[in-house]
Scaffold this active site. Sequence first.
Site, PDB file in Angstrom:
ATOM      1  N   SER A 148      -7.452   1.935  -2.225  1.00 48.96           N
ATOM      2  CA  SER A 148      -6.248   1.191  -2.556  1.00 48.96           C
ATOM      3  C   SER A 148      -6.669  -0.155  -3.137  1.00 48.96           C
ATOM      4  O   SER A 148      -7.675  -0.735  -2.726  1.00 48.96           O
ATOM      5  CB  SER A 148      -5.428   0.981  -1.281  1.00 48.96           C
ATOM      6  OG  SER A 148      -4.546  -0.100  -1.463  1.00 48.96           O
ATOM      7  N   GLU A 193       2.096   1.671  -3.387  1.00 45.07           N
ATOM      8  CA  GLU A 193       0.982   2.144  -4.219  1.00 45.07           C
ATOM      9  C   GLU A 193       0.756   3.643  -4.011  1.00 45.07           C
ATOM     10  O   GLU A 193       0.561   4.397  -4.965  1.00 45.07           O
ATOM     11  CB  GLU A 193      -0.294   1.369  -3.875  1.00 45.07           C
ATOM     12  CG  GLU A 193      -1.473   1.733  -4.782  1.00 45.07           C
ATOM     13  CD  GLU A 193      -2.784   1.060  -4.376  1.00 45.07           C
ATOM     14  OE1 GLU A 193      -2.778   0.256  -3.410  1.00 45.07           O
ATOM     15  OE2 GLU A 193      -3.798   1.354  -5.025  1.00 45.07           O
ATOM     16  N   CYS A 206     -10.522  -1.984  14.371  1.00 46.37           N
ATOM     17  CA  CYS A 206     -10.784  -3.426  14.471  1.00 46.37           C
ATOM     18  C   CYS A 206     -11.025  -3.872  15.912  1.00 46.37           C
ATOM     19  O   CYS A 206     -11.781  -4.803  16.166  1.00 46.37           O
ATOM     20  CB  CYS A 206      -9.622  -4.210  13.900  1.00 46.37           C
ATOM     21  SG  CYS A 206      -9.345  -3.811  12.181  1.00 46.37           S
ATOM     22  N   GLU A 236       0.829  -1.198   0.000  1.00 45.71           N
ATOM     23  CA  GLU A 236       0.000   0.000   0.000  1.00 45.71           C
ATOM     24  C   GLU A 236       0.866   1.251   0.000  1.00 45.71           C
ATOM     25  O   GLU A 236       0.561   2.246  -0.662  1.00 45.71           O
ATOM     26  CB  GLU A 236      -0.926  -0.010   1.226  1.00 45.71           C
ATOM     27  CG  GLU A 236      -2.173   0.818   1.063  1.00 45.71           C
ATOM     28  CD  GLU A 236      -3.227   0.468   2.115  1.00 45.71           C
ATOM     29  OE1 GLU A 236      -4.153  -0.289   1.775  1.00 45.71           O
ATOM     30  OE2 GLU A 236      -3.120   0.913   3.268  1.00 45.71           O
ATOM     31  N   CYS A 238      -8.483  -2.144   4.026  1.00 46.75           N
ATOM     32  CA  CYS A 238      -8.406  -3.377   4.840  1.00 46.75           C
ATOM     33  C   CYS A 238      -9.682  -3.673   5.589  1.00 46.75           C
ATOM     34  O   CYS A 238      -9.854  -4.757   6.104  1.00 46.75           O
ATOM     35  CB  CYS A 238      -7.246  -3.372   5.827  1.00 46.75           C
ATOM     36  SG  CYS A 238      -6.309  -1.890   5.900  1.00 46.75           S
ATOM     37  N   LYS A 246     -15.557  -9.959   7.708  1.00 45.17           N
ATOM     38  CA  LYS A 246     -14.515 -10.813   7.123  1.00 45.17           C
ATOM     39  C   LYS A 246     -15.108 -12.103   6.568  1.00 45.17           C
ATOM     40  O   LYS A 246     -14.524 -12.734   5.688  1.00 45.17           O
ATOM     41  CB  LYS A 246     -13.460 -11.146   8.184  1.00 45.17           C
ATOM     42  CG  LYS A 246     -12.606  -9.957   8.584  1.00 45.17           C
ATOM     43  CD  LYS A 246     -11.539  -9.657   7.561  1.00 45.17           C
ATOM     44  CE  LYS A 246     -10.762  -8.403   7.905  1.00 45.17           C
ATOM     45  NZ  LYS A 246      -9.976  -7.907   6.772  1.00 45.17           N
ATOM     46  N   GLU A 279     -14.125 -13.085  -6.052  1.00 44.37           N
ATOM     47  CA  GLU A 279     -12.824 -12.689  -6.589  1.00 44.37           C
ATOM     48  C   GLU A 279     -11.660 -13.056  -5.660  1.00 44.37           C
ATOM     49  O   GLU A 279     -10.504 -12.944  -6.047  1.00 44.37           O
ATOM     50  CB  GLU A 279     -12.802 -11.194  -6.911  1.00 44.37           C
ATOM     51  CG  GLU A 279     -12.908 -10.246  -5.728  1.00 44.37           C
ATOM     52  CD  GLU A 279     -14.345  -9.875  -5.376  1.00 44.37           C
ATOM     53  OE1 GLU A 279     -15.271 -10.662  -5.693  1.00 44.37           O
ATOM     54  OE2 GLU A 279     -14.542  -8.797  -4.775  1.00 44.37           O
ATOM     55  N   GLU A 317     -16.175 -11.108   3.242  1.00 42.33           N
ATOM     56  CA  GLU A 317     -15.000 -10.842   2.418  1.00 42.33           C
ATOM     57  C   GLU A 317     -14.381 -12.137   1.895  1.00 42.33           C
ATOM     58  O   GLU A 317     -14.070 -12.264   0.712  1.00 42.33           O
ATOM     59  CB  GLU A 317     -13.959 -10.065   3.240  1.00 42.33           C
ATOM     60  CG  GLU A 317     -12.730  -9.676   2.431  1.00 42.33           C
ATOM     61  CD  GLU A 317     -11.654  -9.008   3.280  1.00 42.33           C
ATOM     62  OE1 GLU A 317     -11.541  -9.343   4.476  1.00 42.33           O
ATOM     63  OE2 GLU A 317     -10.929  -8.161   2.744  1.00 42.33           O
TER      64      GLU A 317
END
Lengths: 170, 389, 599
Positions: C328, C284, C524, C281, C308, C367, C375, C370
Site C-alpha cells: 500500500s 486504496e 507492534c 488504505e 505500517c 520507527k 522522503e 522511518e
Amino acid sequence: MTAGIRAATDELQDVLRKFGKNRTDLLPILVEINRYFGHIDSNSIIEVSRYTGVPIGEIHGVITFYSFLGQKKRGRFVIRLCRTISCDMAGKDQIVRVLEKELGICFGETTDDGMFSLEYTNCIGMCNNPPAMLINDKAYGGLTPERVVEILDSFKLSEYQDMFGYGGVE
Amino acid sequence: MKNEKKKILFGEFVTGAALTRALEMGPEAVVTEVKASNLRGRGGAGFPTGLKWELTAKQESDEKFVICNADEGEPGTFKDRLLLMEQPEKVLEGMAIAGVAIGAKQGFIYLRGEYVYLKKELEEAISSMEDRGFLGSRINGGDFSFSVEIRLGAGAYVCGEEFALISSMNGYRGEPRNKPPYPSEAGYRDKPTVVNNVETLCYIPYIVTKGAQWFKEHGTRASTGTKLFSVSGDVKHPGVYELELGITVNQLLAEVGGEGAKSVQVGGASGLNVAEKDFDQPICFEGLPPGGSIIVFGHQRDMLHVLKNFMEFFVEESCGQCTPCREGNYRLLEGVRMLEKGECSVRYLKELEALCDVMKDSSKCGLGQTSPNAFLSIVENFKTEILYR
Amino acid sequence: MSEMISVRIDDISCEVEKGTTILQACKSAGLRIPTLCYHPDLEVAGICRICVVEVEGMSGLQAACAFPIRQPITVRTNSPRIRRARRVNLDLILSEHYGDCYTCVRNGSCELQALAREYGVDRYRYPSTTAPKFRIDRSTAIVRDQNKCISCKRCIRTCIDLQQVSALETANRGHDVLIQTAFDKPISEVVCINCGQCINRCPTGALRSNMPNELLWHVIDDPEKHVIIQTAPSPRAAIGEEFGYEPGTSVTGKLNAALRRLGFDNVFDTNFAADLTIMEEGTELLTRLKKVLVDGDSSVRVPMFTSCSPGWVKYVEHYYPEYLDYLSTCKSPQQMFGALLKTYYAKKTGIDPEKMVVVALMPCVAKKFECNRPEMSDSGYKDVDFGLTTREMAVMIKEAGIHLKDMPDEDFDHPLGLGSGAGLIFGATGGVMEAAIRSVYEIVTGRPVPFKGLDVTPVRGMEGIRDAALTIENPLPEYQWLDGVTLKVAVAHGTANAKILMEKLKEGRLDYHFIEVMACPGGCLGGGGQPIPTSPEIRAARARAIYSEDHELTVRKSHENPEINQLYAEFLGKPLGQLSHKLLHTRYTPRGRFFTEGF
C-alpha cells in the site's frame, strides 16, 4: 568491469554449476572455490548466496570456522607448517626460521611475487616423520634446513606442473 | 616405516569376500555378529559399534547414510591416514557392510582437508571396486546397492566429533549440536546415519568372515580386539603399531624403542599424560584412554612447554559455542603463560584445576570434556617442575 | 494424546509429556533453573551451560534446556557439583564481559547482572577484561556494543531463525568467536530491518536502541519549542511493566498525565492516525480491486500488503524489491500524524511548524529509521522529529521523578486525540486487518461486519499466518461490482512468516486480496522497543489488554471517528484526494539484497 574480473566471474559460475543448490552442497562448494581461486572473496560469497540461497552472513560464518578456507588472497603456494607437539619437539622452530629467512616474510604473510604464503597449522598426521608441512595439497615430512631449501627451490625453479592437482606424501 | 606385529589390520585380505558373506547373512545377523564382537569405536569415544548399528537399523526411513569419519585430527595420530593409503578397499568394504547392516545405499568418507592428497587414490579405489561389482548398484547381482562419495573437511579438529561432523556435512559451521536426537535418528540431512571411524570399519570385514568369537580372542574382556597405535615423539621407531588392547605403557614402550621416557601422552592432546610411576597401567577402555595416539617425552622435555602446546591447540580448535570450552581453555592457556613467567600462585593453580573439573563436567561435547585432561595430568605429574621455575 | 513419562526431580515426582525438556518439567514442578542462552521464543542452543543439572546414570552434567525427556529419569537440580559448575561458567562469562553496570542501559534489567547477584558473585575469579576491545557501532536505530556480548547467540537465533533476516552471523572459531554483523560491516550497511527483536532478546546491553533522550530533553526544556507527542497503542499496553504493573495492564490515562508533567505541550493519540490509515488504505484497496476486477488493469497489483510496519517495509525493499508495488502506498500512522501536525494542526492553531517538535512514542525501533527517511518530509519539514521507544520513555518518566502509578487518568488533547477501537487494535497482529474489515465491509454493504460484537476473530490470535474469507452480498449500489465476490485476506507476523507468503507470491500461488504483515512477532505489541523481557505469554497478555480496551470504547470503527470526518471536511477533502496523496502517501526504495549499497 575489466576483462580479468569478467573471466573470474565466468570461472566461478563454472565451478558453481558442478554442484547442487542444497545446504549440504555449501561446504563442497566453498572448498572447491577455495582450491580453485586460492581464497573466497566477497564477490564469490555473494554468488554462492545467490546460487544456494544461504544468506551471506551465514556463508561468511562457515568460511571463518574452517582454517583452510580464507577470504584473504594467499600465495600460489601455501606453506602450512605443523606446530603441534611432535613436530614442535622435532625442531619446528628451526624450520620456522629457515622458511622466514629464505622467503623473506614472516608467518601470516605472502611473498611480494605472490608465490608463497606462510601459515601455521595444527597436527597434519605426519607425526611419525616430523617436522612436517603441507604445501598446497602435498605433505612433506622429515624437514631439515637443507631439505626445506631444496623443496623451495624446486618450486622456484620449475614451473610447478599441477597447481590444483592432488599431491602426495614425501 | 615400521609396522611390526601385523595381527589383523595389515594381514591378508581379499576384497569382497566379507561383503558377500554379509549379504548372505542378512542385516540382522551382521548386526548381531558385530554386537557379539564387542567392537568399540576406535575414534576415541569407544561407543559400541554393534549397538550404534542396531539403533540405526531400527529406524524407519526412506534414506539412511553411512559416514566414514576420516577427520583424524588428534595430535599424534596418523593411523587412519595409513589405512586409507594402504588399505582403502578394506575401509570401503567396511562401509558397504555397514550399509547392509543398517539399510543404507549411500556412504560418505569425510576426509580431513589435511589429507586431500588421499582423495585421488580413494576415488580410484572406489571406481575400481565399482568395476569389480563390490560397490555401486546391484552388488553381487543382488538387490543391494551402495555407493561412496568423498567429502572434504577444511581444517577443523572438532569436526572429528560426530555431531560436529554432521553439522559440517549439512553445510553449517562444524558445531556439535544437542543430543538427543542422535545421528542414528537424525544425522546427515536429518536422516538416520551411522558414523564410524576408519579403523573401526577396517575390523568389520574380519569380524564378518572370522566371527565375533575369533575377534574376542584378542584384547581384554571389556576391550576386545587389537588397536592401532600411532607412536611419535622421543622414540627410536615412530610409526603405526597394531597391538592388543590392554597392553601396558611399559610393554608398548619396549615395542617402539621408547624405554626410559619421562612421560607418555596416551590418547593424544585430549588424553592423559602418564608418568613413569604409572607405566604399568594398561591401555584399554577400562584403563588409559585407547585413542591410539602415543606421544613419548624424553627426560630433556619441558612439560610446561608441552602443556602450552596442547592448550594453544584447544583454544584454537574449540568450536567456541559453549562457555566452559570457549572460555575455559583460554583461561587454562592464560594460566600456563602465568606459570611460565612464575606469576601463577598456588591458590590460582587450584582454581584452574577446579575449572578443569567443571569443563569436564559441563562442556557440551567431547572436546571440552577432554581438553582439560592434559592440564590436570601434567600439573599433577610435574607439579614441582611446573610451579617452581 | 502423547505418551506420558514419569520423572523424579529432586523430591518431586511428576508425569510429563514425552519430549518435554528438563527445563520445562522443572518449571511445571515449580522449580527454578537459572538460564542465560535459553529464550522461550528461540531454538534451543544449550551453549551457556548455566542450566546444567544432574541426570542419574549420565556421567556429565546435562543442559536442562536441551535435554528432552524420553524415558523415566531422575534429576537433581541442586548439588555442590551443580552449583560449582554454574558458578564457574558464570565467572567465565563475567570475565569476558566488559563494561560497568552504572553506565549500562540494561542496569537493572540485565540477565547476567541478575545471575551474578543470584550467585553472590563478589569478585572476578579469573583476570577480567580491563579495556574495551571493540568500537561501538550505531545506526539510526540500533547500537551494538560487542564488548558486552557474551556469545549466547540469542540475537543470532533471533535474526537468522526467528526473523530470517540474517543481518548477524557467528564468525571465527574457538576463543576468537564473535557475534557480529555479516562481514563485520557497520550495522547501517548490512541488511538489517531495524526490527530490534535482537535487542528484546539480548540478555545484556550488547544490543540496544539508539536513544534520543538527551536531545529530547533539550527540546522539551526549550521554551521556544512546541513539543507534541503522539502515543501508539502498544506502548500504552506495555509501559506499565516498567513501573511494576503486570503485563497486560493498559495505562493510557496515567501515561497521558505523566507526559504532560514531563513537559509535552500536547498529547495526541496515534490511533487517530490509524483510523486515518484505514480510511486511506481501505479506499486504496477498493480502488485497486475495482481496477483489477472491473477494469482488468494488469498494472495494478493485488494482493495489497499493509505498509505500517517499517521493519516489514525495509524487509521488502531489501529482499523483494521487485514486489514493492504490492505494498500500500499509505504511510504509517506515525508518519501520517506528523505530516498533519505540521500542516493542518499548525494552521489551525497558528503554531509555527518550524518551532514544532513531533515525538512519536512507539513500540518500535524501526520507527527511528522511518522518521529519518528523506522522503518523510511532505509537510515541508521533517514530519516526525523523534521516534521514541517504550523503554526509552520509561527512562524519561523515571528521570523526571514521576510515579506513574500515582498519576490521575487524563484524556488526550483534541482534535486529533480521538482514536477508535479499530485504531487501537493496530497494536496486535491482525488488528489492521480487523480494523480494515470493520470499515470496508460497512462502507461497501452499509451493514456492520457479520461478527458478534464486531470481533473479527478469524484474524486474531498468535498463529504465524492466519487467513479469512468474507463474501460480499447485497452491496450498496456503487459497489455492485463486488456482489458475490469473496474477499480473501491473510495476516502474518514476524518476517519469517512474511517470507513464506512472499515466496508463494513469487511462485504465483498467493490467492489473497489483502494481506497484513507486521515485522515483529505478535505485531507492534511485541515490538523491538517494548519492555524486556518478552515471551509468548507476555505478548498474549498485552494483546488481551488491547482487545479489552477496544470493547470499552464507544467508537469502534475508523469511519465513524468524528474527528476523522472533521479532518476530511476541514482539510483533506476525501480519502485518496490530492492533499491526502501529497501528505499521507509515499513511495519505496529498492535496496541491496546483500548490503545497503551496490550489488
